[in-house]
Design an enzyme around this catalytic site. Structure first.
Site, PDB file in Angstrom:
ATOM      1  N   PHE A 158       0.846  -1.206   0.000  1.00  0.00           N
ATOM      2  CA  PHE A 158       0.000   0.000   0.000  1.00  0.00           C
ATOM      3  C   PHE A 158       0.876   1.248   0.000  1.00  0.00           C
ATOM      4  CE2 PHE A 158       0.881  -0.741   4.458  1.00  0.00           C
ATOM      5  CZ  PHE A 158       1.044   0.529   4.988  1.00  0.00           C
ATOM      6  N   CYS A 159       0.300   2.344  -0.474  1.00  0.00           N
ATOM      7  CA  CYS A 159       0.977   3.645  -0.449  1.00  0.00           C
ATOM      8  C   CYS A 159      -0.087   4.729  -0.271  1.00  0.00           C
ATOM      9  CB  CYS A 159       1.804   3.863  -1.719  1.00  0.00           C
ATOM     10  SG  CYS A 159       0.838   3.884  -3.235  1.00  0.00           S
ATOM     11  N   THR A 160       0.254   5.968  -0.528  1.00  0.00           N
ATOM     12  CA  THR A 160      -0.667   7.072  -0.253  1.00  0.00           C
ATOM     13  C   THR A 160      -1.861   7.080  -1.198  1.00  0.00           C
ATOM     14  OG1 THR A 160       1.205   8.389   0.492  1.00  0.00           O
ATOM     15  CG2 THR A 160      -0.838   9.557   0.055  1.00  0.00           C
ATOM     16  N   GLY A 190      -1.756   5.227  -4.483  1.00  0.00           N
ATOM     17  CA  GLY A 190      -1.744   4.100  -5.396  1.00  0.00           C
ATOM     18  C   GLY A 190      -0.710   4.163  -6.501  1.00  0.00           C
ATOM     19  N   ILE A 234      -4.180   4.727   0.442  1.00  0.00           N
ATOM     20  CA  ILE A 234      -4.807   5.039   1.729  1.00  0.00           C
ATOM     21  C   ILE A 234      -5.935   6.039   1.565  1.00  0.00           C
ATOM     22  CG2 ILE A 234      -4.376   5.938   4.057  1.00  0.00           C
ATOM     23  CD1 ILE A 234      -1.423   5.079   3.649  1.00  0.00           C
TER      24      ILE A 234
END
Length: 457
Positions: A323-325, A327, A355
């Site tokens: 996951f990241c901020t 995508g 997220i």
């Protein structure tokens, strides 16, 4: 003869004085004409505005409309505010002071023409939104397509009065813009109606205050849209062939982190940098069977090195979740990991929309408890967003680097002395640091580890 010479000298001085006075008068007249011209131009902008105009946006709108800078210093004003006060004294417009929200210092200035009711039309902070989206191009963009995309995106953002950052590369685009809700939705409609491929992008819209809006529009080209460090065309094409991991929507991703696991272990990889992870992270329910990895990178370039270092451990993990901020980084990071794990039976998943999309979806579905705890760091003028728990509460994930008390707000001046990354330091420690006569050099955890002799690096 001496008297005649003296008279000629006096006449010459008189003529010179008259010439200087005439030139000063001409310059003063020219400056007045320029000032009247600028004031008239500002009135023209205000007459076209449906709502009050924030002064922060005035210089950009002036440049876009008149193709020249709003040079208030050239007119003899030290600050733009003094020129605006003069216009108000002449009855050309009204100036209104609106207190900033989110505990921001000072206030904001708004302008509106005299034929409008300024207090009623001043836009509230909630009327401003930030739009974030990205799209990896298939097929890749050539030089002509990149130039055309830059020109089109810039023209479209100007048409709807949006400010922000647009990054264009051969692999696609990465965009962050701010504006009113109406203008943002108009921009999206124009974008998706131009070509069906843009409908594949996830347009993430979040509220922001006026002081958190972008100040200008920047459009530029680069080798990548997320800065993984793979700049060669052949290497990028190789990742394109591998493709990103399996996309999971927020509900599927949440379920994967909640479901009980008896034997099949999983890994959860935070693709973000260390200062992002410090104030917010996922906390899976089944923590014994899900190994959480926080690479502690200072930038996205270092993620490649981390994968190489932990590749053997990841190979033994059947299910890998990333996951990241928003995508965009997971698209590339999951493709890179898949290329390294080629030939293995590992399944690589990543959170669609990051997220930001997770929190938005979980709130829409009225989920009582989200697995993401803390705050989400974003790369715009908000710095961090999401619910802001009270300082000292258990919901605060981060801690001050110096005093270890719960803290989750970054200050721009608190940075690592070596890599210049943000450091999490509370206000009281910042004040002590400023008042200290001794120079205090602060380092982030990664830089501190590299400087330690025992680390062997």
């Amino acid at each position: 003869r001496w008297i005649e010479k003296k008279k000629k000298k006096e006449i010459a001085l008189l003529n010179f004085s008259l010439l200087l006075a005439k030139q000063a008068e001409q310059q003063e007249t020219k400056k007045k004409n320029q000032m009247n011209h600028v004031l008239s131009n500002i009135v023209g902008i205000l007459d076209e505005e449906e709502t009050a105009l924030c002064v922060n946006q005035l210089t950009e709108k002036y440049k876009l409309r008149y193709k020249e800078l709003l040079d208030y210093r050239g007119l003899g004003f030290r600050k733009l505010r003094y020129l605006l006060d003069l216009g108000q004294e002449r009855g050309l417009w009204k100036v209104r002071h609106i207190e900033k929200r989110n505990n921001g210092p000072g206030h904001l200035l708004y302008l509106c023409s005299n034929n409008k009711d300024c207090p009623e039309i001043v836009p509230k902070n909630s009327a401003q939104v930030v739009l974030g989206y990205y799209l990896y191009a298939k097929p890749r963009l050539n030089e002509a397509a990149i130039a055309a995309t830059v020109a089109w995106k810039k023209a479209l953002a100007n048409e709807f009065g949006l400010l922000g950052r647009i990054r264009v590369a051969c692999e696609g685009v990465n965009v962050s813009l701010t504006g009113t809700k109406v203008s943002v939705h108009g921009f999206i409609n124009a974008l998706t109606s131009a070509h069906k491929s843009w409908s594949a992008a996830i347009f993430q819209i979040e509220p922001c205050s006026q002081d958190q809006s972008w100040r200008k529009l920047s459009v530029w080209t680069s080798d990548e849209i997320c800065g993984l460090g793979i700049t060669q065309a052949k290497d990028q094409c190789a990742l394109d062939e591998v493709g990103p991991g399996i996309k999971l929507d927020p509900l599927e991703f949440d379920l994967a982190l909640r479901k009980p696991r008896k034997e099949r272990k999983a890994a959860l990889i935070d693709v973000r940098n260390f200062y992002e992870s410090q104030i917010g992270c996922f906390q899976p329910k089944n923590s014994q069977m899900i190994i959480c990895h926080n690479p502690g990178t200072r930038n996205f370039h270092e993620f490649q090195k981390w994968i190489d270092q932990y590749l053997i451990e990841l190979t033994d993990t059947p299910d890998i979740y990333m996951f990241c901020t928003g995508g965009v980084r997971c698209e590339r990071a999951s493709a890179l990991l898949k290329s390294k794990l080629k030939g293995s039976d590992n399944k690589v998943y990543h959170l669609e929309g990051g997220i930001v999309n997770y929190c938005h979806t979980m709130r829409q579905n009225q989920q009582s408890e989200m697995l993401f705890k803390g705050r989400n760091y974003v790369f715009d003028r908000r710095a961090q967003n999401g619910d802001h728990p009270a300082v000292g509460a258990s919901a605060v994930i981060g801690t001050c680097l110096l005093c270890q008390k719960p803290w989750d707000s970054y200050r721009a001046k608190c940075r690592c002395s070596m890599c210049r990354c943000l450091l999490l330091i509370c206000d009281s420690c910042c004040q002590k640091k400023r008042q200290s006569s001794n120079s205090i050099y602060l380092c982030c955890p990664t830089c501190s580890e590299e400087e330690t002799p025992s680390s062997g690096r």
